[in-house]
Design a protein around this motif. Structure first.
Motif, PDB file in Angstrom:
ATOM      1  N   THR A  26       7.292  27.365 -56.687  1.00 41.08           N
ATOM      2  CA  THR A  26       7.066  28.160 -55.488  1.00 41.08           C
ATOM      3  C   THR A  26       8.399  27.523 -54.458  1.00 41.08           C
ATOM      4  OG1 THR A  26       5.113  29.015 -55.471  1.00 41.08           O
ATOM      5  CG2 THR A  26       6.383  29.515 -53.580  1.00 41.08           C
ATOM      6  N   ARG A  27       7.783  26.571 -54.157  1.00 45.45           N
ATOM      7  CA  ARG A  27       8.945  25.301 -52.561  1.00 45.45           C
ATOM      8  C   ARG A  27       9.874  24.844 -53.369  1.00 45.45           C
ATOM      9  NH1 ARG A  27       5.273  25.151 -48.243  1.00 45.45           N
ATOM     10  NH2 ARG A  27       3.127  25.006 -49.204  1.00 45.45           N
ATOM     11  N   ASP A  28      10.533  24.651 -54.097  1.00 50.13           N
ATOM     12  CA  ASP A  28      11.443  23.750 -54.238  1.00 50.13           C
ATOM     13  C   ASP A  28      11.822  23.765 -55.605  1.00 50.13           C
ATOM     14  OD1 ASP A  28      13.007  22.007 -54.241  1.00 50.13           O
ATOM     15  OD2 ASP A  28      12.420  20.046 -54.761  1.00 50.13           O
ATOM     16  N   HIS A  29      11.718  25.052 -56.503  1.00 52.15           N
ATOM     17  CA  HIS A  29      11.873  25.219 -58.001  1.00 52.15           C
ATOM     18  C   HIS A  29      13.480  24.676 -58.496  1.00 52.15           C
ATOM     19  CE1 HIS A  29      14.043  28.695 -56.372  1.00 52.15           C
ATOM     20  NE2 HIS A  29      14.946  28.734 -57.009  1.00 52.15           N
ATOM     21  N   ARG A  30      14.171  24.879 -57.994  1.00 51.77           N
ATOM     22  CA  ARG A  30      15.660  23.779 -57.951  1.00 51.77           C
ATOM     23  C   ARG A  30      15.607  22.412 -58.672  1.00 51.77           C
ATOM     24  NH1 ARG A  30      18.567  27.593 -53.890  1.00 51.77           N
ATOM     25  NH2 ARG A  30      18.993  29.004 -55.265  1.00 51.77           N
ATOM     26  N   ALA A  31      14.544  21.756 -57.782  1.00 55.96           N
ATOM     27  CA  ALA A  31      14.414  20.297 -58.301  1.00 55.96           C
ATOM     28  C   ALA A  31      13.711  20.050 -59.666  1.00 55.96           C
ATOM     29  CB  ALA A  31      13.654  19.454 -57.125  1.00 55.96           C
ATOM     30  N   LEU A  32      12.787  21.125 -60.355  1.00 54.68           N
ATOM     31  CA  LEU A  32      12.131  20.805 -60.996  1.00 54.68           C
ATOM     32  C   LEU A  32      12.818  20.207 -62.627  1.00 54.68           C
ATOM     33  CD1 LEU A  32      10.570  24.427 -61.685  1.00 54.68           C
ATOM     34  CD2 LEU A  32       9.360  22.463 -61.022  1.00 54.68           C
ATOM     35  N   THR A  33      11.547  19.394 -63.236  1.00 52.96           N
ATOM     36  CA  THR A  33      12.374  18.151 -64.042  1.00 52.96           C
ATOM     37  C   THR A  33      11.156  18.753 -64.921  1.00 52.96           C
ATOM     38  OG1 THR A  33      11.232  16.354 -63.086  1.00 52.96           O
ATOM     39  CG2 THR A  33      13.827  16.619 -62.847  1.00 52.96           C
ATOM     40  N   PRO A  34      11.415  18.269 -65.733  1.00 49.35           N
ATOM     41  CA  PRO A  34      10.243  17.888 -67.505  1.00 49.35           C
ATOM     42  C   PRO A  34       8.821  17.091 -66.559  1.00 49.35           C
ATOM     43  CG  PRO A  34      12.031  17.846 -68.321  1.00 49.35           C
ATOM     44  CD  PRO A  34      12.832  17.855 -67.099  1.00 49.35           C
ATOM     45  N   GLU A  35       9.415  16.222 -66.025  1.00 49.32           N
ATOM     46  CA  GLU A  35       8.393  15.220 -65.443  1.00 49.32           C
ATOM     47  C   GLU A  35       7.206  16.198 -64.589  1.00 49.32           C
ATOM     48  OE1 GLU A  35      11.339  14.274 -65.199  1.00 49.32           O
ATOM     49  OE2 GLU A  35      11.138  13.228 -67.132  1.00 49.32           O
ATOM     50  N   ASP A  36       7.081  17.306 -63.726  1.00 47.83           N
ATOM     51  CA  ASP A  36       6.571  17.813 -63.497  1.00 47.83           C
ATOM     52  C   ASP A  36       5.663  18.556 -64.345  1.00 47.83           C
ATOM     53  OD1 ASP A  36       7.750  17.633 -60.675  1.00 47.83           O
ATOM     54  OD2 ASP A  36       9.902  18.466 -61.456  1.00 47.83           O
ATOM     55  N   PHE A  37       6.092  18.916 -65.340  1.00 46.32           N
ATOM     56  CA  PHE A  37       4.729  19.108 -66.405  1.00 46.32           C
ATOM     57  C   PHE A  37       4.456  18.601 -67.214  1.00 46.32           C
ATOM     58  CE2 PHE A  37       9.128  22.643 -66.330  1.00 46.32           C
ATOM     59  CZ  PHE A  37       7.847  23.675 -66.210  1.00 46.32           C
TER      60      PHE A  37
END
Length: 101
Positions: free
Chosen positions: A34-45
């Motif tokens: 929600t806050r920073d979707h453009r910075a998502l990486t596989p590590e977030d999952f």
């Protein structure tokens, strides 16, 4: 239904919320989306998967978050009024009768 006390406690302090660890890591992911979707990486999952949340449940959570994020942005753009608590309670009961969990 979780109830107001559980929801309020979770919103106030996710680390000490009375919900399962799987829920906590999923909510952290949804906050990041929600806050920073453009910075998502596989590590977030990774923490969500490590907690045992199935991939299809992650996808479902992301779909729900997407809907709520879209609705919120549209409501803000069009200055929608928030109805009374009784309207939310009635809508929740209706959704529960139709299989929404």
């Amino acid at each position: 239904m979780l109830g107001d006390d559980t929801v309020n406690a979770t919103l106030a302090d996710l680390d000490h919320a009375p919900v399962a660890d799987k829920v906590k890591v999923t909510l952290r992911l949804l906050e990041r989306v929600t806050r920073d979707h453009r910075a998502l990486t596989p590590e977030d999952f990774a923490p969500v998967l490590a907690a045992g949340v199935p991939a299809d449940a992650i996808v479902e959570a992301l779909n729900v978050a997407h809907c709520f994020n879209t609705i919120t942005r549209l409501a803000d753009a069009f200055a929608f009024e928030v109805g009374p608590r009784s309207a939310f309670d009635a809508a929740a009961k209706m959704l529960l009768t139709r299989g929404y969990k």
